[in-house]
Design a protein around this motif. Structure first.
Motif, short mmCIF file in Angstrom:
data_model
loop_
_atom_site.label_atom_id
_atom_site.label_comp_id
_atom_site.label_asym_id
_atom_site.label_seq_id
_atom_site.Cartn_x
_atom_site.Cartn_y
_atom_site.Cartn_z
N GLY A 169 0.81 -1.23 0.00
CA GLY A 169 0.00 0.00 0.00
C GLY A 169 0.83 1.27 0.00
N GLN A 170 2.15 1.13 -0.04
CA GLN A 170 3.03 2.30 0.02
C GLN A 170 3.36 2.82 -1.37
OE1 GLN A 170 3.97 3.70 2.98
NE2 GLN A 170 2.70 2.12 3.94
N SER A 171 3.32 4.15 -1.53
CA SER A 171 3.72 4.78 -2.78
C SER A 171 5.23 4.84 -2.88
CB SER A 171 3.16 6.20 -2.86
OG SER A 171 3.84 7.04 -1.93
N ARG A 172 5.72 5.09 -4.06
CA ARG A 172 7.17 5.19 -4.29
C ARG A 172 7.77 6.30 -3.43
NH1 ARG A 172 9.89 8.26 -8.23
NH2 ARG A 172 7.90 8.57 -9.24
N ALA A 173 7.12 7.45 -3.37
CA ALA A 173 7.65 8.56 -2.57
C ALA A 173 7.81 8.15 -1.12
CB ALA A 173 6.74 9.78 -2.68
N ARG A 174 6.87 7.38 -0.61
CA ARG A 174 6.92 6.96 0.80
C ARG A 174 8.04 5.97 1.05
NH1 ARG A 174 2.08 7.82 3.99
NH2 ARG A 174 2.39 5.78 4.94
N THR B 274 5.04 14.32 1.85
CA THR B 274 5.36 12.92 2.14
C THR B 274 5.74 12.74 3.61
OG1 THR B 274 6.08 12.54 -0.14
CG2 THR B 274 6.87 10.99 1.51
N LEU B 275 6.58 13.62 4.12
CA LEU B 275 6.98 13.53 5.52
C LEU B 275 5.79 13.69 6.46
CD1 LEU B 275 10.34 15.54 5.44
CD2 LEU B 275 10.05 13.05 5.65
N ASN B 276 4.91 14.63 6.14
CA ASN B 276 3.72 14.81 6.98
C ASN B 276 2.87 13.55 7.03
OD1 ASN B 276 4.44 17.45 7.59
ND2 ASN B 276 3.09 18.35 6.05
N ALA B 277 2.71 12.91 5.87
CA ALA B 277 1.90 11.69 5.81
C ALA B 277 2.59 10.54 6.54
CB ALA B 277 1.63 11.31 4.35
N LEU B 278 3.90 10.40 6.36
CA LEU B 278 4.64 9.34 7.05
C LEU B 278 4.59 9.54 8.56
CD1 LEU B 278 7.79 9.05 4.73
CD2 LEU B 278 5.98 7.33 5.01
N GLU B 279 4.71 10.78 9.00
CA GLU B 279 4.64 11.06 10.43
C GLU B 279 3.24 10.78 10.97
OE1 GLU B 279 6.38 14.43 13.39
OE2 GLU B 279 5.26 15.18 11.67
N ALA B 280 2.21 11.19 10.23
CA ALA B 280 0.83 10.94 10.66
C ALA B 280 0.55 9.44 10.78
CB ALA B 280 -0.15 11.59 9.68
N ASP B 281 1.21 8.64 9.94
CA ASP B 281 1.02 7.18 9.99
C ASP B 281 1.97 6.49 10.97
OD1 ASP B 281 -0.97 7.45 8.11
OD2 ASP B 281 0.28 6.84 6.41
N GLY B 282 2.78 7.28 11.67
CA GLY B 282 3.68 6.71 12.66
C GLY B 282 4.89 6.01 12.09
N LEU B 283 5.27 6.32 10.84
CA LEU B 283 6.40 5.64 10.21
C LEU B 283 7.71 6.40 10.39
CD1 LEU B 283 4.67 4.46 6.92
CD2 LEU B 283 4.88 3.25 9.10
N ILE B 284 7.62 7.69 10.70
CA ILE B 284 8.81 8.50 11.01
C ILE B 284 8.49 9.36 12.22
CG2 ILE B 284 9.61 8.61 8.61
CD1 ILE B 284 8.62 11.62 8.67
N ARG B 285 9.55 9.92 12.79
CA ARG B 285 9.38 10.94 13.83
C ARG B 285 10.30 12.10 13.49
NH1 ARG B 285 11.30 6.83 16.49
NH2 ARG B 285 13.54 6.76 16.75
N ARG B 286 9.82 13.29 13.78
CA ARG B 286 10.63 14.49 13.59
C ARG B 286 10.82 15.15 14.95
NH1 ARG B 286 7.82 17.23 8.31
NH2 ARG B 286 5.93 16.36 9.17
N ASP B 287 12.07 15.46 15.23
CA ASP B 287 12.43 16.07 16.51
C ASP B 287 13.18 17.36 16.28
OD1 ASP B 287 11.47 13.91 18.22
OD2 ASP B 287 13.15 12.74 17.40
N GLU B 288 13.17 18.22 17.30
CA GLU B 288 13.93 19.45 17.24
C GLU B 288 15.42 19.12 17.12
OE1 GLU B 288 14.55 22.41 20.68
OE2 GLU B 288 12.64 22.99 19.71
N HIS B 289 16.11 19.82 16.23
CA HIS B 289 17.55 19.60 16.03
C HIS B 289 18.29 20.09 17.28
CE1 HIS B 289 21.57 19.81 14.38
NE2 HIS B 289 21.15 19.19 13.29
N PRO B 290 19.17 19.28 17.85
CA PRO B 290 19.83 19.68 19.09
C PRO B 290 20.73 20.92 18.97
CG PRO B 290 20.65 17.53 18.33
CD PRO B 290 19.54 17.94 17.43
N GLN B 291 21.31 21.16 17.79
CA GLN B 291 22.19 22.32 17.61
C GLN B 291 21.52 23.49 16.90
OE1 GLN B 291 23.68 19.10 16.61
NE2 GLN B 291 24.36 19.03 18.74
#
Length: 176
Positions: A57-62, A95-112
């Motif tokens: 069910g995953q697109s190429r972009a994902r 793509t990132l928004n969709a992956l994050e919404a589906d729990g496949l990635i996480r985005r965190d604040e950059h430490p530096q």
């Protein structure tokens, strides 16, 4: 028409081709190579995307985004990911928004750099990658079955040079 290309629909339907390019000229050879590159990329993309979408069910972009993230040593920024994928920001962010919404990635604040975020694959994202890997391996085996190891290396070297030239050309016209 060269004998090895008699099966090519393009070759069979281009009686006026020689009006544009002299046979065996540099322009003829460049045109033929770039045309084959485009066709190969389109067919590879079509086959791999259809099989992976049907199975996961995953697109190429994902799945390409997930793989690019998984190959990194550590979480990376959107800027780095965009460069690795050769992908413009608007579709990448979608793509990132969709992956994050589906729990496949996480985005965190950059430490530096508080203005930037790092991106990493979640365990669920790695499960998707594990489902995609054997499908891609099978498509590669089928696609490259007639190519020996030395030809693979030669083709890789050739494509590295073509990509470097395309990158220089993009920079020369202000897009790089």
């Amino acid at each position: 028409m060269r004998e090895d290309q008699s099966h090519d629909p393009f070759e069979l339907s281009t009686g006026r081709y020689a009006d544009f390019f002299a046979p065996q000229s540099r322009e003829d050879l460049e045109f033929r190579l770039t045309r084959k590159l485009v066709l190969t990329a389109r067919r590879w993309t079509q086959v791999s995307e259809e099989r992976i979408r049907a199975a996961t069910g995953q697109s190429r972009a994902r799945w390409q985004t997930l793989l690019a993230l998984a190959f990194a040593d550590a979480a990376i920024t959107t800027t780095t990911l965009s460069a690795r994928l050769g992908m413009a920001w608007p579709p990448l962010i979608r793509t990132l928004n969709a992956l994050e919404a589906d729990g496949l990635i996480r985005r965190d604040e950059h430490p530096q750099d508080k203005r930037s975020r790092t991106i990493d694959v979640t365990e669920e994202g790695y499960r998707v990658i594990e489902a995609v890997k054997p499908i891609l391996a099978q498509v590669r085996r089928e696609t490259l079955a007639l190519v020996d190891d030395s030809q693979l290396q030669l083709a890789t070297d050739l494509l590295d040079a073509v990509l470097a030239g395309a990158t220089r050309a993009a920079g020369a016209d202000g897009r790089g």
